[in-house]
Design a protein around this motif. Sequence first.
Motif, PDB file in Angstrom:
ATOM      1  N   ASN A  19     -19.978  43.600 135.501  1.00  0.00           N
ATOM      2  CA  ASN A  19     -20.608  42.395 135.612  1.00  0.00           C
ATOM      3  C   ASN A  19     -22.064  43.070 135.908  1.00  0.00           C
ATOM      4  O   ASN A  19     -22.305  43.747 136.743  1.00  0.00           O
ATOM      5  N   THR A  20     -22.980  42.190 135.108  1.00  0.00           N
ATOM      6  CA  THR A  20     -24.583  42.596 135.170  1.00  0.00           C
ATOM      7  C   THR A  20     -25.050  41.351 135.608  1.00  0.00           C
ATOM      8  O   THR A  20     -24.833  40.411 135.116  1.00  0.00           O
ATOM      9  N   SER A  21     -25.616  41.259 136.714  1.00  0.00           N
ATOM     10  CA  SER A  21     -26.202  39.988 137.547  1.00  0.00           C
ATOM     11  C   SER A  21     -27.819  40.218 137.213  1.00  0.00           C
ATOM     12  O   SER A  21     -28.269  41.200 137.639  1.00  0.00           O
ATOM     13  N   ILE A  22     -28.561  39.159 136.804  1.00  0.00           N
ATOM     14  CA  ILE A  22     -30.022  38.880 136.728  1.00  0.00           C
ATOM     15  C   ILE A  22     -30.371  37.773 137.443  1.00  0.00           C
ATOM     16  O   ILE A  22     -30.093  36.793 137.059  1.00  0.00           O
ATOM     17  N   ASN A  23     -31.255  38.048 138.335  1.00  0.00           N
ATOM     18  CA  ASN A  23     -31.731  36.848 139.088  1.00  0.00           C
ATOM     19  C   ASN A  23     -33.006  36.655 138.492  1.00  0.00           C
ATOM     20  O   ASN A  23     -33.911  37.332 137.981  1.00  0.00           O
ATOM     21  N   PHE A  24     -33.286  35.081 138.443  1.00  0.00           N
ATOM     22  CA  PHE A  24     -34.548  34.694 137.824  1.00  0.00           C
ATOM     23  C   PHE A  24     -35.267  33.640 139.099  1.00  0.00           C
ATOM     24  O   PHE A  24     -34.795  33.004 139.468  1.00  0.00           O
ATOM     25  N   GLU A  25     -36.643  34.033 139.158  1.00  0.00           N
ATOM     26  CA  GLU A  25     -37.369  33.129 139.978  1.00  0.00           C
ATOM     27  C   GLU A  25     -38.152  32.135 139.116  1.00  0.00           C
ATOM     28  O   GLU A  25     -38.218  32.291 137.816  1.00  0.00           O
ATOM     29  N   PRO A  26     -38.498  30.973 139.888  1.00  0.00           N
ATOM     30  CA  PRO A  26     -39.060  29.690 138.822  1.00  0.00           C
ATOM     31  C   PRO A  26     -40.195  30.351 138.271  1.00  0.00           C
ATOM     32  O   PRO A  26     -41.003  31.066 138.806  1.00  0.00           O
ATOM     33  N   GLY A  27     -40.612  29.926 137.102  1.00  0.00           N
ATOM     34  CA  GLY A  27     -42.022  30.042 136.653  1.00  0.00           C
ATOM     35  C   GLY A  27     -41.819  31.307 135.510  1.00  0.00           C
ATOM     36  O   GLY A  27     -40.891  31.242 135.089  1.00  0.00           O
ATOM     37  N   LEU A  28     -43.015  31.650 135.308  1.00  0.00           N
ATOM     38  CA  LEU A  28     -43.010  32.623 134.036  1.00  0.00           C
ATOM     39  C   LEU A  28     -42.281  33.910 134.508  1.00  0.00           C
ATOM     40  O   LEU A  28     -42.418  34.591 135.527  1.00  0.00           O
ATOM     41  N   VAL A  29     -41.226  34.348 133.707  1.00  0.00           N
ATOM     42  CA  VAL A  29     -40.485  35.521 134.013  1.00  0.00           C
ATOM     43  C   VAL A  29     -40.890  36.318 132.861  1.00  0.00           C
ATOM     44  O   VAL A  29     -40.794  36.099 131.701  1.00  0.00           O
ATOM     45  N   SER A  30     -41.105  37.782 133.043  1.00  0.00           N
ATOM     46  CA  SER A  30     -41.386  38.657 131.821  1.00  0.00           C
ATOM     47  C   SER A  30     -40.277  39.867 132.057  1.00  0.00           C
ATOM     48  O   SER A  30     -39.971  40.327 133.221  1.00  0.00           O
ATOM     49  N   ILE A  31     -39.528  40.206 131.040  1.00  0.00           N
ATOM     50  CA  ILE A  31     -38.640  41.143 131.026  1.00  0.00           C
ATOM     51  C   ILE A  31     -39.241  42.429 130.144  1.00  0.00           C
ATOM     52  O   ILE A  31     -39.499  42.356 129.179  1.00  0.00           O
ATOM     53  N   SER A  32     -39.224  43.642 130.769  1.00  0.00           N
ATOM     54  CA  SER A  32     -39.881  44.756 129.989  1.00  0.00           C
ATOM     55  C   SER A  32     -38.619  45.928 129.826  1.00  0.00           C
ATOM     56  O   SER A  32     -37.808  46.082 130.618  1.00  0.00           O
ATOM     57  N   GLY A  33     -38.766  46.668 128.971  1.00  0.00           N
ATOM     58  CA  GLY A  33     -37.931  47.769 128.667  1.00  0.00           C
ATOM     59  C   GLY A  33     -38.023  48.186 127.313  1.00  0.00           C
ATOM     60  O   GLY A  33     -38.549  47.643 126.417  1.00  0.00           O
ATOM     61  N   PRO A  34     -37.673  49.531 127.144  1.00  0.00           N
ATOM     62  CA  PRO A  34     -37.556  50.148 125.825  1.00  0.00           C
ATOM     63  C   PRO A  34     -36.947  49.430 124.608  1.00  0.00           C
ATOM     64  O   PRO A  34     -36.287  48.424 125.054  1.00  0.00           O
ATOM     65  N   ASN A  35     -37.351  49.499 123.524  1.00  0.00           N
ATOM     66  CA  ASN A  35     -36.679  48.929 122.278  1.00  0.00           C
ATOM     67  C   ASN A  35     -35.227  49.297 122.360  1.00  0.00           C
ATOM     68  O   ASN A  35     -34.754  50.172 122.747  1.00  0.00           O
ATOM     69  N   GLY A  36     -34.481  48.105 122.059  1.00  0.00           N
ATOM     70  CA  GLY A  36     -33.105  48.207 121.992  1.00  0.00           C
ATOM     71  C   GLY A  36     -32.340  48.490 123.271  1.00  0.00           C
ATOM     72  O   GLY A  36     -31.078  48.586 123.185  1.00  0.00           O
ATOM     73  N   SER A  37     -32.984  48.241 124.348  1.00  0.00           N
ATOM     74  CA  SER A  37     -32.467  48.187 125.676  1.00  0.00           C
ATOM     75  C   SER A  37     -31.804  47.064 126.015  1.00  0.00           C
ATOM     76  O   SER A  37     -31.220  47.015 127.313  1.00  0.00           O
ATOM     77  N   GLY A  38     -31.620  45.905 125.366  1.00  0.00           N
ATOM     78  CA  GLY A  38     -31.097  44.772 125.722  1.00  0.00           C
ATOM     79  C   GLY A  38     -31.599  43.483 126.314  1.00  0.00           C
ATOM     80  O   GLY A  38     -31.093  42.569 126.641  1.00  0.00           O
ATOM     81  N   LYS A  39     -33.043  43.420 125.960  1.00  0.00           N
ATOM     82  CA  LYS A  39     -33.874  42.535 126.720  1.00  0.00           C
ATOM     83  C   LYS A  39     -33.709  40.887 125.838  1.00  0.00           C
ATOM     84  O   LYS A  39     -33.193  39.847 126.475  1.00  0.00           O
ATOM     85  N   SER A  40     -33.587  41.187 124.374  1.00  0.00           N
ATOM     86  CA  SER A  40     -33.219  39.972 123.555  1.00  0.00           C
ATOM     87  C   SER A  40     -31.993  39.613 123.976  1.00  0.00           C
ATOM     88  O   SER A  40     -31.536  38.273 123.892  1.00  0.00           O
ATOM     89  N   ASN A  41     -30.896  40.490 124.166  1.00  0.00           N
ATOM     90  CA  ASN A  41     -29.590  40.269 124.350  1.00  0.00           C
ATOM     91  C   ASN A  41     -29.249  39.280 125.587  1.00  0.00           C
ATOM     92  O   ASN A  41     -28.306  38.656 125.773  1.00  0.00           O
ATOM     93  N   ILE A  42     -30.185  39.351 126.512  1.00  0.00           N
ATOM     94  CA  ILE A  42     -30.132  38.631 127.532  1.00  0.00           C
ATOM     95  C   ILE A  42     -30.255  36.959 127.266  1.00  0.00           C
ATOM     96  O   ILE A  42     -29.525  36.100 127.628  1.00  0.00           O
ATOM     97  N   LEU A  43     -31.329  36.977 126.357  1.00  0.00           N
ATOM     98  CA  LEU A  43     -31.696  35.274 125.751  1.00  0.00           C
ATOM     99  C   LEU A  43     -30.470  35.017 125.178  1.00  0.00           C
ATOM    100  O   LEU A  43     -29.942  33.771 125.106  1.00  0.00           O
ATOM    101  N   ASP A  44     -29.821  35.712 124.286  1.00  0.00           N
ATOM    102  CA  ASP A  44     -28.899  35.595 123.475  1.00  0.00           C
ATOM    103  C   ASP A  44     -27.475  35.259 124.302  1.00  0.00           C
ATOM    104  O   ASP A  44     -26.700  34.263 124.126  1.00  0.00           O
ATOM    105  N   ALA A  45     -27.512  35.826 125.357  1.00  0.00           N
ATOM    106  CA  ALA A  45     -26.313  35.769 126.239  1.00  0.00           C
ATOM    107  C   ALA A  45     -26.483  34.164 126.795  1.00  0.00           C
ATOM    108  O   ALA A  45     -25.419  33.505 126.808  1.00  0.00           O
ATOM    109  N   ILE A  46     -27.618  33.801 127.187  1.00  0.00           N
ATOM    110  CA  ILE A  46     -27.851  32.497 127.780  1.00  0.00           C
ATOM    111  C   ILE A  46     -27.598  31.336 126.791  1.00  0.00           C
ATOM    112  O   ILE A  46     -26.877  30.517 127.059  1.00  0.00           O
ATOM    113  N   VAL A  47     -28.014  31.537 125.551  1.00  0.00           N
ATOM    114  CA  VAL A  47     -27.698  30.429 124.488  1.00  0.00           C
ATOM    115  C   VAL A  47     -26.298  30.412 124.289  1.00  0.00           C
ATOM    116  O   VAL A  47     -25.493  29.499 123.959  1.00  0.00           O
ATOM    117  N   PHE A  48     -25.703  31.711 124.258  1.00  0.00           N
ATOM    118  CA  PHE A  48     -24.046  31.605 124.234  1.00  0.00           C
ATOM    119  C   PHE A  48     -23.425  30.774 125.035  1.00  0.00           C
ATOM    120  O   PHE A  48     -22.658  30.030 124.715  1.00  0.00           O
TER     121      PHE A  48
END
Length: 216
Positions: A19-48
Motif C-alpha cells: 500500500n502507498t498512502s498519499i496525504n493531501f492538504e486542502p488548497g493547491l497541491v503540487s507533486i514533483s518527481g522525475p519523468n516516469g516516476s508515477g506522478k500522473s498515475n496518481i491522478l489516474d488512480a483517483i479517477v479510477f
Amino acid sequence: MVHIKKVDIFGFKSFGFKNTSINFEPGLVSISGPNGSGKSNILDAIVFAMGENKARVMRQPNLRLLIHDIDGNRHGPKLTRVRVQFDNSDRKIPVDSDTVTITREMNDKGESVYHMDSKKINRNRILDIFEVANANLSPLNAVQQGTVTRISEMSSEEKRKTIEDLVGLSYFDEKKTESLKQLTEADQRLEVAMAKMGEVKKQIDELEVERNLKLR
Ligand SMILES: Nc1ncnc2c1ncn2[C@@H]1O[C@H](COP(=O)(O)OP(=O)(O)O)[C@@H](O)[C@H]1O
Ligand SMILES: [Mg+2]
C-alpha cells in the motif's frame, strides 16, 4: 468544497503490491518527481476509484493493463485496489459524515467492486453522488496529462467527443442508452400483457354468448 484527504494505492500501474498512502492538504497541491516516476498515475488512480471506465483516459489500451506489471514474470495478486478519502465537512457529498471513502477493487478480468465507507455500492450510485457534489469525473475536474496539447492534433470527430466529455454529455449518453433499454423492455412486457388481456377478453365474450344462449 469537497477535497481529497488521502489516497491509498495498491497494485495500480507503477504502484506495486504494497500500500502507498498519499496525504493531501486542502488548497493547491503540487507533486514533483522525475519523468516516469508515477506522478500522473496518481491522478489516474483517483479517477479510477471514482468509476472511470475508459482505459484511454487512464492512458492504457484496456482496463486490465492498469494492474501493476500484469504481464510480467512475477508472483502476486492479479488485482488493483485504490481508496480515496474525501473531506465532507460541508456535506456536499450527500452522505452524513465528515469523511467519505470510496474504494474500487478490480481483478484481471476487468471486474470491479466498489465500496463507500465499508458498504458495497454500485458504480452508478457513485457517479450520481459525485454528480450531486459537483465533483464528478468530468475532464473539467480531472484534466489528464496531454489533454490540452492533444486537442490540437485531433480529428473533428475526436474533437466533438472531447467537447461532449467536457460538458458532461457522455455521462448522459450512458444514462440515455440504459433508459432506452429499460423502455424497450417495458414495451415488450406491455405487449405481452396486452396480448394476454386480448385473450381474456375473447374468453369473456365467448362466455357471455354462452350465458345469453342459456338464459333464453
Ligand atoms: N500496469 C503497469 N505496470 C507497471 N508500470 C506501469 C503500468 N502502467 C504504467 N506504468 C508505468 O508508469 C510510468 C509512467 O508514470 P507516469 O505517472 O506517467 O509518470 P510521470 O511521473 O512522468 O507523470 C511508466 O514508467 C510506465 O511504465
Ligand atoms: Mg506525467
